[in-house]
Design an enzyme around this catalytic site. Structure first.
Site, PDB file in Angstrom:
ATOM      1  N   GLN B 118       1.016  -1.468   0.004  1.00  0.00           N
ATOM      2  CA  GLN B 118       0.114  -0.095   0.426  1.00  0.00           C
ATOM      3  C   GLN B 118       0.992   1.187  -0.507  1.00  0.00           C
ATOM      4  O   GLN B 118       1.603   1.252   1.102  1.00  0.00           O
ATOM      5  CB  GLN B 118      -1.058  -0.050   0.883  1.00  0.00           C
ATOM      6  CG  GLN B 118      -1.774   0.909   1.696  1.00  0.00           C
ATOM      7  CD  GLN B 118      -1.690   0.976   2.778  1.00  0.00           C
ATOM      8  OE1 GLN B 118      -1.436   0.253   3.779  1.00  0.00           O
ATOM      9  NE2 GLN B 118      -3.211   1.883   3.627  1.00  0.00           N
ATOM     10  N   SER B 121       1.442   6.818   2.456  1.00  0.00           N
ATOM     11  CA  SER B 121       2.041   7.236   3.258  1.00  0.00           C
ATOM     12  C   SER B 121       3.464   8.568   2.508  1.00  0.00           C
ATOM     13  O   SER B 121       4.237   7.322   1.657  1.00  0.00           O
ATOM     14  CB  SER B 121       2.400   7.181   4.349  1.00  0.00           C
ATOM     15  OG  SER B 121       1.554   6.415   5.118  1.00  0.00           O
ATOM     16  N   GLU B 236      -8.480  -1.437   5.503  1.00  0.00           N
ATOM     17  CA  GLU B 236      -7.781  -1.513   6.535  1.00  0.00           C
ATOM     18  C   GLU B 236      -7.531  -1.847   7.753  1.00  0.00           C
ATOM     19  O   GLU B 236      -7.254  -2.439   8.518  1.00  0.00           O
ATOM     20  CB  GLU B 236      -6.262  -0.666   6.114  1.00  0.00           C
ATOM     21  CG  GLU B 236      -5.281  -0.373   7.097  1.00  0.00           C
ATOM     22  CD  GLU B 236      -4.025  -0.155   6.807  1.00  0.00           C
ATOM     23  OE1 GLU B 236      -3.983   1.707   6.198  1.00  0.00           O
ATOM     24  OE2 GLU B 236      -2.917   0.122   7.151  1.00  0.00           O
ATOM     25  N   GLU B 377      -5.096   9.484  17.639  1.00  0.00           N
ATOM     26  CA  GLU B 377      -4.870  10.050  17.757  1.00  0.00           C
ATOM     27  C   GLU B 377      -6.671  10.822  16.248  1.00  0.00           C
ATOM     28  O   GLU B 377      -7.265  11.445  16.300  1.00  0.00           O
ATOM     29  CB  GLU B 377      -4.314  11.809  17.590  1.00  0.00           C
ATOM     30  CG  GLU B 377      -3.216  11.714  18.609  1.00  0.00           C
ATOM     31  CD  GLU B 377      -2.590  10.968  18.545  1.00  0.00           C
ATOM     32  OE1 GLU B 377      -1.684  10.455  17.375  1.00  0.00           O
ATOM     33  OE2 GLU B 377      -2.230  10.198  20.084  1.00  0.00           O
TER      34      GLU B 377
END
Ligand SMILES: Cc1cc2nc3c(=O)[nH]c(=O)nc-3n(C[C@H](O)[C@H](O)[C@H](O)COP(=O)(O)OP(=O)(O)OC[C@H]3O[C@@H](n4cnc5c(N)ncnc54)[C@H](O)[C@@H]3O)c2cc1C
Lengths: 373, 408
Positions: B118, B121, B236, B377
């Site tokens: 994947q 990022s 995911e 978060e």
């Protein structure tokens, strides 16, 4: 309350500068991967240039004769820099064991070498647990001397120390012995550490020849040695925690996500603020303990308050350091999880120094006992 | 009428036995068996017929597993290096690819023959993955990609990669992305290992230097990459959050309980032992409730792709795993000071590393649980805003051309 004088601040600045020069991140990484785990030339400089190995060694033995306030400032800076060196073992544990358990002859024989940097020593005491009272390793008289049989665990720098001071049981109670690093019957097995910046070894004794250096029961002296060591370790933890806080807050200011510094999100800002509170409280604990130690050794305080503040500092600072180190990783996101970023070195040091000499809850229980809770 | 095909439990069990009669796990290897499992529609039963499924409810997957385990001592679970391909690649391909592409990709993902990674990022875009910088420019029937990805798990083993990249910098960030399936053997793709806290490299940096991708490998339309990416990410989170144990007392908690039972209580005081015992029990409760919550969520799952509520399990899984392994070190006490696995820098073989069974390894590895697949978060933001409907933070990057948003 502990306040620092100009001299203290000067000492701090000197040590910080020395460590910036000789123990930067690259040096730490090099030493933690090396076989011996420290750099001899840095150790020599620490002894000769800065006079740190004999910081608390009395002047009559060639040391600086300083007290715990100074020692803890030095430890805080070493913790901040993650210095890889046999400092806690030699300059703190062994030195204190000599000062609090050994006779004048043994002190004379070893302390000047420690102050000069020519002798690296350690104290081997722990076996199955961390309590001094649990020591079982057997010492026996043989041919006018002594021999030791048994195993000591988690001996700081046990693999490289020139001299190992060993707490062992005799008919008189627990006494202190001196064993040379190259003695027959001595085996030293390094542990693959969780925290590579501090070396530990398992040390085995099979009829290993030893010299008795205490005159009579040394249990109380060992307890004192350990309490003083805890205070220094707590100061190290404060230095490490402060590094984590500084690093996290800096990153929170500079890292942008969604077009904003991540520190502008309360989730991150509040994490930093919570770590700040913990670090401030950890400082109160460690500085308070160093003051208590200084007062006690100057004859102005008592051992009971020293023990209390040692247990309090070790338990609080351990948890504060772990909290700071864990949040530092989290605030760095993926970067914080890498080998490349130093965050993990502090995280490992934090957990290892929590477990070393008993974890936070172990010391809370010891404090509860002292307080009669 | 149900939204699912009308095959009941008995029928599904019967079909599973037909598969086992044809090929038995005890007599073959994982790849061959899983290939046959796919051909019988028993790979992911909620997938359509002809594509590894039977159009059933996702919760019926457990029936297939149960029936296989009834008749075989060997069970070929998802191969570790294929977790991303199976958990995210398959749903995305199933939702967005052409039938021909599905036939090309799905069976080999499921069998483990082809590993997928994947590539979302980037160094400047993690939580804010839609802010990413890598670029694809159209050139005839192809797209030319330049830029860099980071933290790409198993890229070093992968044949295919799910790639989100920017095709239009002049519109707000979400509108300028497109989604591709990239052949990792294409010229100009360079994979470099990135080592982590344990010394292993599970993840990598991936560099693109004029990499060419055929237009047909775009999933969804040009500029719709974010929608496709969201499908991937929601899957995911369910894949990770649902990663808890399927069996009562199984998985991580069984490791902790084993440590607890094997430990020598005489090295600690009675009070210490009592405190640890309470914490171990608390960990048991957490893991058991995680299992029940995952079960409840999957029973409630509708056909199609999961929604934001998958973040409940993901968040709890991450935070409870960190607590559990921290506790494991406290249970080990002074033995926790030794890290027997050592920190030798090495590339991971795709989750089969022998150190995985080591509590201290898990203590270190679990720190990533609250980062990978979206940080804790971010999970809380999703739960607060998307599930509970609380107002969002003021945004400086909405309705602004991507190229005008500040980034580090
Ligand atoms: C082991 C591992 C495997 C991974 N595998 C893959 C992979 O295969 N493919 C892939 O594409 N990526 C992968 N990732 C990357 C992962 O998805 C990102 O690391 C993650 O999304 C966080 O991004 P970041 O690292 O850039 O941190 P940042 O986004 O920079 O976050 C830094 C900190 O800021 C906080 N933060 C950011 N934005 C907000 C906000 N709006 N509100 C509150 N807090 C905020 C974060 O929670 C975090 O604490 C992997 C990561 C890890 C650790």
């Amino acid at each position: 309350m502990q306040t620092f004088t100009d001299e203290h601040e000067e000492l701090r600045a000197t040590v910080r500068q020395f460590l910036a020069d000789r123990s930067d991140e690259n040096a730490v990484r090099e030493q933690m991967a090396s076989e011996r785990g420290f750099d001899d030339s840095v150790w020599q400089q620490l002894a000769e240039q800065v006079g740190l190995t004999g910081l608390i060694v009395p002047e009559e033995h060639g040391g600086a004769g300083y007290g715990y306030v100074e020692l803890c400032i030095v430890a805080e800076e070493m913790g901040r820099a993650l210095l890889c060196a046999p400092y806690l073992s030699t300059a703190v544990m062994a030195t204190n064991a000599l000062l609090h358990c050994a006779n004048a002859e043994a002190q004379k024989a070893l302390l000047s070498g420690i102050a000069e940097g020519s002798t690296r020593a350690t104290l081997a005491y722990a076996e199955a647990g961390w309590n001094v009272g649990d020591i079982a390793l057997n010492a026996q008289e043989k041919d006018g001397g002594w021999v030791l049989d048994g195993t000591k665990h988690h001996v700081l720098d046990g693999q490289t120390a020139d001299v190992i001071l060993v707490a062992a049981r005799t008919g008189a109670g627990i006494e202190l012995f001196r064993v040379e690093g190259d003695a027959t019957g001595l085996t030293r097995t390094p542990i693959p550490e969780l925290d590579q910046t501090r070396r530990l070894a398992t040390v085995g004794f099979a009829s290993a020849p030893a010299t008795k250096v205490s005159d009579g029961d040394a249990q109380e002296g060992l307890e004192r040695t350990l309490a003083l060591t805890l205070i220094v370790l707590a100061s190290e933890q404060v230095g490490g925690a402060q590094w984590c806080l500084d690093t996290a807050a800096d990153y929170a200011k500079s890292r942008l996500q969604f077009g904003r510094p991540i520190g502008s999100y309360q989730a991150i800002k509040h994490k930093c603020a919570e770590v700040l509170v913990d670090v401030e409280f950890a400082k109160s604990a460690a500085y308070g303990a160093s003051r208590a130690a200084a007062d006690c050794l100057d004859g102005e305080g008592d051992w009971d308050s020293l023990f209390q503040s040692a247990h309090m500092a070790k338990s609080f600072c351990s948890e504060a350091y772990f909290h700071a180190a864990a949040e530092n990783i989290q605030i760095h996101g993926g970067m914080g999880f890498t080998w490349e970023h130093p965050a993990h070195l502090y995280f490992k040091r934090a957990k290892a120094s929590d477990l070393l000499f008993g974890d936070a809850s172990h010391h809370r229980e010891a404090l509860a006992d002292r307080l009669g809770i | 009428m149900s939204e699912f095909a009308s095959i009941d439990e008995a029928e599904l069990r019967a079909r599973t036995r037909v598969l086992l009669d044809e090929i038995h796990p005890e007599q073959t290897d994982s790849q061959t068996f899983r290939q046959a499992q796919y051909d019988h529609g028993l790979a992911l039963v909620h997938f359509p017929e002809g594509f590894g499924g039977l159009g059933l409810s996702p919760k019926m997957n457990l029936i297939v597993r149960d029936e296989i385990l009834k008749h075989s001592k060997v069970f070929y679970d998802n191969p570790p290096a294929s977790i991303i391909g199976i958990g995210m690649g398959m749903p995305v391909v199933n939702t967005y690819a052409t039938d021909e592409q599905k036939r090309r990709w799905l069976p080999k993902i499921f069998s483990g023959e082809e590993i997928w990674c994947q590539m979302f990022s980037e160094p400047s875009a993690g939580s804010d993955v839609a802010g990413l910088t890598s670029r694809a420019v159209r050139d005839g029937d192809e797209w030319v990609v330049n830029g860099q990805k980071v933290w790409t798990t198993v890229a070093h083993l992968s044949r295919w990669g799910m790639l989100v990249t920017r095709t239009n910098p002049d519109v707000p960030k979400h509108d300028g992305l497109s989604y591709f399936v990239l052949d990792m053997q294409s010229p100009g793709v360079e994979v470099r290992p990135l080592y982590q806290i344990t010394g292993e490299a599970e993840f990598n940096e991936v560099f693109f230097n004029d990499v060419r991708i055929p237009h047909e490998n775009m999933l969804g339309k040009e500029g719709q990459g974010w929608r496709v990416a969201i499908t991937t990410l929601m899957n995911e989170r369910v894949a990770i959050g649902g990663g808890g144990s399927k069996k009562k007392g199984g998985g991580a908690i069984s490791q902790l309980l084993k440590l607890w039972k094997e430990r020598d209580p005489s090295t600690a005081s009675a009070a210490q032992n009592a405190i640890l015992r309470d914490r171990v029990t608390q960990a048991y409760i957490e893991q058991e409730l995680l299992r029940l919550t995952t079960q409840r969520a999957s029973a409630a799952a509708k056909a199609g792709n999961p929604g934001p509520e998958g973040s409940v399990g993901k968040l709890f899984q991450a935070e409870s795993a960190k607590r559990l392994w921290e506790l494991a070190l406290d249970v080990l006490g002074s033995d926790g000071l030794a890290f027997e696995a050592g920190y030798e820098l090495r590339q991971a073989a795709g989750g089969t590393d022998t150190t995985v069974g080591l509590a201290k390894y898990q203590f270190l590895r679990s720190r990533a649980n609250s980062i990978e697949g979206g940080t804790s978060e971010i999970m809380k933001n999703i739960l607060g805003e998307r599930v509970l409907g609380l107002p969002g933070e003021p945004r400086v990057d909405k309705d602004v051309a991507w190229k005008d948003v500040p980034r580090s």
